[in-house]
Design an enzyme around this catalytic site. Structure first.
Site, PDB file in Angstrom:
ATOM      1  N   CYS A  97      -8.536   2.416  -0.668  1.00 35.39           N
ATOM      2  CA  CYS A  97      -7.194   2.004  -0.305  1.00 35.39           C
ATOM      3  C   CYS A  97      -7.004   1.732   1.189  1.00 35.39           C
ATOM      4  CB  CYS A  97      -6.198   3.036  -0.826  1.00 35.39           C
ATOM      5  SG  CYS A  97      -4.589   2.326  -1.156  1.00 35.39           S
ATOM      6  N   ARG A 131       5.652  -1.405  -4.451  1.00 34.25           N
ATOM      7  CA  ARG A 131       4.383  -0.661  -4.444  1.00 34.25           C
ATOM      8  C   ARG A 131       3.743  -0.723  -5.830  1.00 34.25           C
ATOM      9  NH1 ARG A 131       3.383   2.225   0.035  1.00 34.25           N
ATOM     10  NH2 ARG A 131       1.609   3.330  -0.844  1.00 34.25           N
ATOM     11  N   HIS A 198      -7.729   5.881  -6.257  1.00 31.36           N
ATOM     12  CA  HIS A 198      -7.597   7.279  -5.821  1.00 31.36           C
ATOM     13  C   HIS A 198      -7.743   8.144  -7.077  1.00 31.36           C
ATOM     14  CE1 HIS A 198      -5.871   6.627  -1.791  1.00 31.36           C
ATOM     15  NE2 HIS A 198      -5.121   5.682  -2.296  1.00 31.36           N
TER      16      HIS A 198
HETATM   17  N1  GLN Z   1      -0.736   2.044   3.494  1.00 25.08           N
HETATM   18  C1  GLN Z   1      -1.500   1.238   2.609  1.00 25.08           C
HETATM   19  C2  GLN Z   1      -0.645   0.546   1.544  1.00 25.08           C
HETATM   20  O1  GLN Z   1       0.401   0.917   1.335  1.00 25.08           O
HETATM   21  C3  GLN Z   1      -2.573   2.097   1.938  1.00 25.08           C
HETATM   22  C4  GLN Z   1      -1.992   3.139   1.032  1.00 25.08           C
HETATM   23  C5  GLN Z   1      -3.058   4.105   0.504  1.00 25.08           C
HETATM   24  O2  GLN Z   1      -4.089   4.381   1.115  1.00 25.08           O
HETATM   25  N2  GLN Z   1      -2.796   4.689  -0.664  1.00 25.08           N
HETATM   26  O3  GLN Z   1      -1.087  -0.328   0.909  1.00 25.08           O
END
Ligand code: GLN
Length: 247
Positions: A97, A131, A198
């Site tokens: 990520c 998101r 993740h």
């Molecule tokens: N900040 C980055 C995004 O929002 C990565 C997020 C993360 O590592 N889960 O895409």
């Protein structure tokens, strides 16, 4: 003397969310079960230590925009050169990520702020408004892994697009993956693997952990890894697959 297996953990203090630490624990334990002597070097902000060249596998976890803002300059200024040298010499990188995004050309936040990456992966990332959150199932051709699925959890605003030199880690069977439109997930380029998975990733995907360990052992003249009893890990993997199919 058991062969060494060295993990280089980039920004363990800041880039470590949604269970990313579990990837370190998995690599340490499985390397031990495979008869190696595992150790971790933490690579926090500041000049790159000499022993970065001893690393077999670098791990670069995820982080919110705030954490990425705190490290992207250090990555370029202090780590890029040593990391590139180690990877050219055969070391591997697993990046998740936020770490995956900063190995690319840049990550641009939803607010338009741009964090320049180090371009070791031919990818670019721009955040969208919504998101991407939830379980992910990916079908992969990497190294003829068995099973050919990877399971995990995603939570990101970034939409990542691959350039010619980067190949997808796999095809999304469930979830959004790189950008929610082209059905790709992650990126593979030489010894580097980037992914949005993740969870943490490796405990439920022992075949990917052994892919990394096996390649490191072969690099240092060792033979094939012995097979381990992964029934617990693979039943956790299977459980995510079933849950995905029920949806
Ligand atoms: N900040 C980055 C995004 O929002 C990565 C997020 C993360 O590592 N889960 O895409």
């Amino acid at each position: 003397m058991k062969p060494q297996f060295t993990i280089g953990w980039l920004y363990a203090d800041l880039m470590n969310i949604y269970g990313d630490r579990g990837n370190i624990l998995t690599l340490l334990k499985r390397a031990e079960w495979h008869g190696l002597t595992p150790n971790v070097i933490e690579l926090d902000r500041g000049p790159a230590p000499e022993n970065m060249q001893d690393v077999d596998v670098f791990f670069f976890g995820g982080g919110q925009d705030r954490e990425q803002a705190l490290i992207y300059d250090d990555l370029r200024q202090f780590k890029q050169e040593s990391l590139q040298k180690a990877v050219d010499d055969g070391a591997q990188v697993l990046a998740v990520c936020g770490g995956y995004q900063l190995l690319g050309h840049y990550y641009q936040t939803a607010g338009g702020e741009r964090f320049d990456g180090i371009g070791m992966l031919d990818v670019k990332t721009e955040a969208g408004k919504k998101r991407f959150i939830g379980d992910v199932v990916v079908q992969t051709k990497l190294d003829a892994l068995t099973p050919d699925t990877l399971v995990g959890f995603e939570n990101h605003s970034g939409r990542t697009f691959l350039g010619e030199r980067a190949k997808p880690l796999g095809k999304v069977l469930m979830g959004k993956g790189n950008n929610g439109s082209d059905k790709t997930e992650g990126a593979v380029q030489g010894n580097i693997i980037g992914t949005y998975l993740h969870g943490s990733l490796l405990p439920k995907n022992p075949h990917l952990a052994d892919h990394l360990i096996g390649k490191a052992v072969r690099r240092r003249g060792g033979g094939a890894l012995s097979s381990l009893d992964d029934s617990a890990e693979l039943s956790a993997h299977g459980w995510i697959l079933q849950r995905a199919q029920r949806r």
